[in-house]
Design a protein around this motif. Structure first.
Motif, PDB file in Angstrom:
ATOM      1  N   LEU A  40       0.826  -1.201   0.000  1.00 21.24           N
ATOM      2  CA  LEU A  40       0.000   0.000   0.000  1.00 21.24           C
ATOM      3  C   LEU A  40       0.867   1.260   0.000  1.00 21.24           C
ATOM      4  O   LEU A  40       0.519   2.260  -0.638  1.00 21.24           O
ATOM      5  N   TYR A  41       1.995   1.226   0.692  1.00 20.15           N
ATOM      6  CA  TYR A  41       2.926   2.357   0.643  1.00 20.15           C
ATOM      7  C   TYR A  41       3.483   2.519  -0.772  1.00 20.15           C
ATOM      8  O   TYR A  41       3.731   3.639  -1.233  1.00 20.15           O
ATOM      9  N   TYR A  42       3.684   1.398  -1.441  1.00 18.18           N
ATOM     10  CA  TYR A  42       4.146   1.438  -2.831  1.00 18.18           C
ATOM     11  C   TYR A  42       3.109   2.138  -3.713  1.00 18.18           C
ATOM     12  O   TYR A  42       3.454   2.955  -4.575  1.00 18.18           O
ATOM     13  N   PHE A  43       1.831   1.840  -3.499  1.00 18.29           N
ATOM     14  CA  PHE A  43       0.772   2.525  -4.234  1.00 18.29           C
ATOM     15  C   PHE A  43       0.835   4.034  -3.980  1.00 18.29           C
ATOM     16  O   PHE A  43       0.705   4.842  -4.907  1.00 18.29           O
ATOM     17  N   ALA A  44       1.001   4.418  -2.714  1.00 24.26           N
ATOM     18  CA  ALA A  44       1.068   5.844  -2.377  1.00 24.26           C
ATOM     19  C   ALA A  44       2.224   6.517  -3.107  1.00 24.26           C
ATOM     20  O   ALA A  44       2.094   7.643  -3.613  1.00 24.26           O
ATOM     21  N   LEU A  45       3.349   5.832  -3.175  1.00 19.92           N
ATOM     22  CA  LEU A  45       4.522   6.374  -3.861  1.00 19.92           C
ATOM     23  C   LEU A  45       4.250   6.575  -5.344  1.00 19.92           C
ATOM     24  O   LEU A  45       4.570   7.625  -5.917  1.00 19.92           O
ATOM     25  N   GLN A  46       3.641   5.587  -5.985  1.00 21.64           N
ATOM     26  CA  GLN A  46       3.382   5.675  -7.419  1.00 21.64           C
ATOM     27  C   GLN A  46       2.349   6.757  -7.737  1.00 21.64           C
ATOM     28  O   GLN A  46       2.495   7.508  -8.702  1.00 21.64           O
ATOM     29  N   VAL A  47       1.303   6.832  -6.926  1.00 19.20           N
ATOM     30  CA  VAL A  47       0.268   7.841  -7.171  1.00 19.20           C
ATOM     31  C   VAL A  47       0.836   9.242  -6.979  1.00 19.20           C
ATOM     32  O   VAL A  47       0.450  10.180  -7.684  1.00 19.20           O
TER      33      VAL A  47
ATOM     34  N   GLN B 266      10.595  -0.936   0.028  1.00 20.71           N
ATOM     35  CA  GLN B 266      11.832  -1.530  -0.488  1.00 20.71           C
ATOM     36  C   GLN B 266      12.163  -1.079  -1.909  1.00 20.71           C
ATOM     37  O   GLN B 266      12.826  -1.783  -2.654  1.00 20.71           O
ATOM     38  N   ARG B 267      11.730   0.110  -2.273  1.00 21.77           N
ATOM     39  CA  ARG B 267      12.158   0.711  -3.533  1.00 21.77           C
ATOM     40  C   ARG B 267      13.290   1.683  -3.225  1.00 21.77           C
ATOM     41  O   ARG B 267      13.157   2.900  -3.333  1.00 21.77           O
ATOM     42  N   PHE B 268      14.408   1.115  -2.806  1.00 18.74           N
ATOM     43  CA  PHE B 268      15.554   1.925  -2.401  1.00 18.74           C
ATOM     44  C   PHE B 268      16.091   2.742  -3.570  1.00 18.74           C
ATOM     45  O   PHE B 268      16.594   3.851  -3.385  1.00 18.74           O
ATOM     46  N   ASP B 269      15.975   2.189  -4.776  1.00 19.31           N
ATOM     47  CA  ASP B 269      16.437   2.914  -5.956  1.00 19.31           C
ATOM     48  C   ASP B 269      15.691   4.235  -6.113  1.00 19.31           C
ATOM     49  O   ASP B 269      16.287   5.272  -6.433  1.00 19.31           O
ATOM     50  N   LEU B 270      14.390   4.207  -5.855  1.00 20.05           N
ATOM     51  CA  LEU B 270      13.598   5.427  -5.994  1.00 20.05           C
ATOM     52  C   LEU B 270      13.912   6.423  -4.884  1.00 20.05           C
ATOM     53  O   LEU B 270      13.913   7.636  -5.109  1.00 20.05           O
ATOM     54  N   ALA B 271      14.165   5.915  -3.688  1.00 23.56           N
ATOM     55  CA  ALA B 271      14.509   6.809  -2.579  1.00 23.56           C
ATOM     56  C   ALA B 271      15.782   7.585  -2.907  1.00 23.56           C
ATOM     57  O   ALA B 271      15.843   8.813  -2.729  1.00 23.56           O
ATOM     58  N   TYR B 272      16.799   6.882  -3.402  1.00 21.82           N
ATOM     59  CA  TYR B 272      18.052   7.555  -3.750  1.00 21.82           C
ATOM     60  C   TYR B 272      17.855   8.502  -4.933  1.00 21.82           C
ATOM     61  O   TYR B 272      18.416   9.600  -4.963  1.00 21.82           O
TER      62      TYR B 272
END
Length: 314
Positions: free
Chosen positions: A121-128, A164-170
């Protein structure tokens, strides 16, 4: 043993100590175990308070989950409405970010303690949030007066790290540039420095924030910069304990766990910098700081015009 007033405060029921009081009615109906005092009042044992609290919170949390699910469905219906204009779609996307997936994750976790589901669900929030920002930038050419309220870097980094989308965080940290000198921008800039290991800049900015009335935990960040694993975990525990006492009012054990955003953010930033987090506290499971085998759900619920705006889906 607790008084009627103490228990009614916790349960948020009528605090009037007369026959119309909800608690006294339950006592008279023998629905509550209690002991009468010589003064004519009642004392309720701790295990009974625990039982009452657990019986009360479940329907409340369940109702919150249903409300957030209905909000998400309403926002998605507006996005899929062929007659909806750009402003309506922008409001719907913003609603999905502010009152949608991340909020739903928080309440579902209280009920189910499912870390993997919360991460999705956090992944959804990130994408939206990415869709929202790109769509608004497109719409600004036609509607320059649109109120633009993007999620903070702090929130987006939290969503990325926990999912766990560390690539996007960086990636977000590398490309972040503050817009002004508000406190929120300083905090976002500090998050950027911490993730990218720009310790000199982070230390200088932390000194500034330490002089201000800021929402960040200066001690934890200082321990992260010092790479002091023991101190980081001790301070995370102290922070968790403070939140636990706030939620329980120091009366009973909380019958559910909570996704504490600050603890998640500090803990995952520490781990990204090579500091293992071993937090064990009743308010949040140690599992929240472990990596899981995740299957990232697709975003089929979004209309095609928004799917093309996503550059980082998996």
């Amino acid at each position: 043993m607790y008084t009627i007033r103490e228990v009614s405060k916790l349960m948020k029921v009528n605090q009037l100590t007369d026959k119309k009081s909800e608690l006294l009615r339950w006592i008279n109906e023998e629905k509550i175990q209690c002991e009468a005092t010589d003064e004519g009042t009642f004392r309720i044992p701790k295990n009974e308070v625990q039982r009452l609290f657990e019986a009360k919170w479940k329907p409340v949390v369940f109702q919150q989950i249903k409300q957030y699910e209905m909000t998400i469905q309403t926002m998605l219906s507006q996005l899929n409405d062929p007659y909806a204009g750009a402003l309506t779609k922008i409001e719907s996307l913003h609603g999905l970010i502010r009152w949608g997936f991340a909020a739903l994750a928080s309440y579902q976790f209280r009920m189910e303690h499912d870390v993997v589901s919360a991460k999705q669900l956090y992944y959804f929030a990130l994408q939206v949030s990415e869709v929202y920002e790109k769509y608004v930038r497109q719409a600004l050419t036609q509607y320059p007066y649109i109120a633009y309220l993007p999620a903070s870097l702090k929130d987006k980094v939290l969503w990325a790290l926990f999912s766990q989308r560390f690539d996007l965080a960086y990636h977000m940290a590398e490309h972040y540039e503050p817009n002004g000198f508000m406190e929120s921008n300083k905090i976002d800039l500090l998050i950027k420095y911490l993730l990218l290991k720009k310790d000199r800049e982070a230390t200088e900015l932390l000194k500034q924030l330490a002089q201000e009335d800021t929402e960040i935990n200066v001690e934890i960040i200082d321990a992260i910069l010092s790479h002091d694993q023991k101190r980081v975990n001790e301070l995370l525990y102290i922070e968790a304990d403070a939140k636990y006492k706030y939620y329980t009012q120091e009366m009973i054990h909380l019958p559910y766990q909570i996704l504490c955003d600050d603890l998640l953010l500090y803990g995952w930033i520490a781990q990204c910098r090579g500091i293992p987090v071993t937090l064990k506290h009743p308010i949040m499971a140690e599992e929240c700081f472990k990596k899981h085998r995740l299957v990232y759900p697709d975003l089929s619920f979004l209309p095609d015009e928004f799917k093309v705006l996503i550059s980082n889906a998996m």
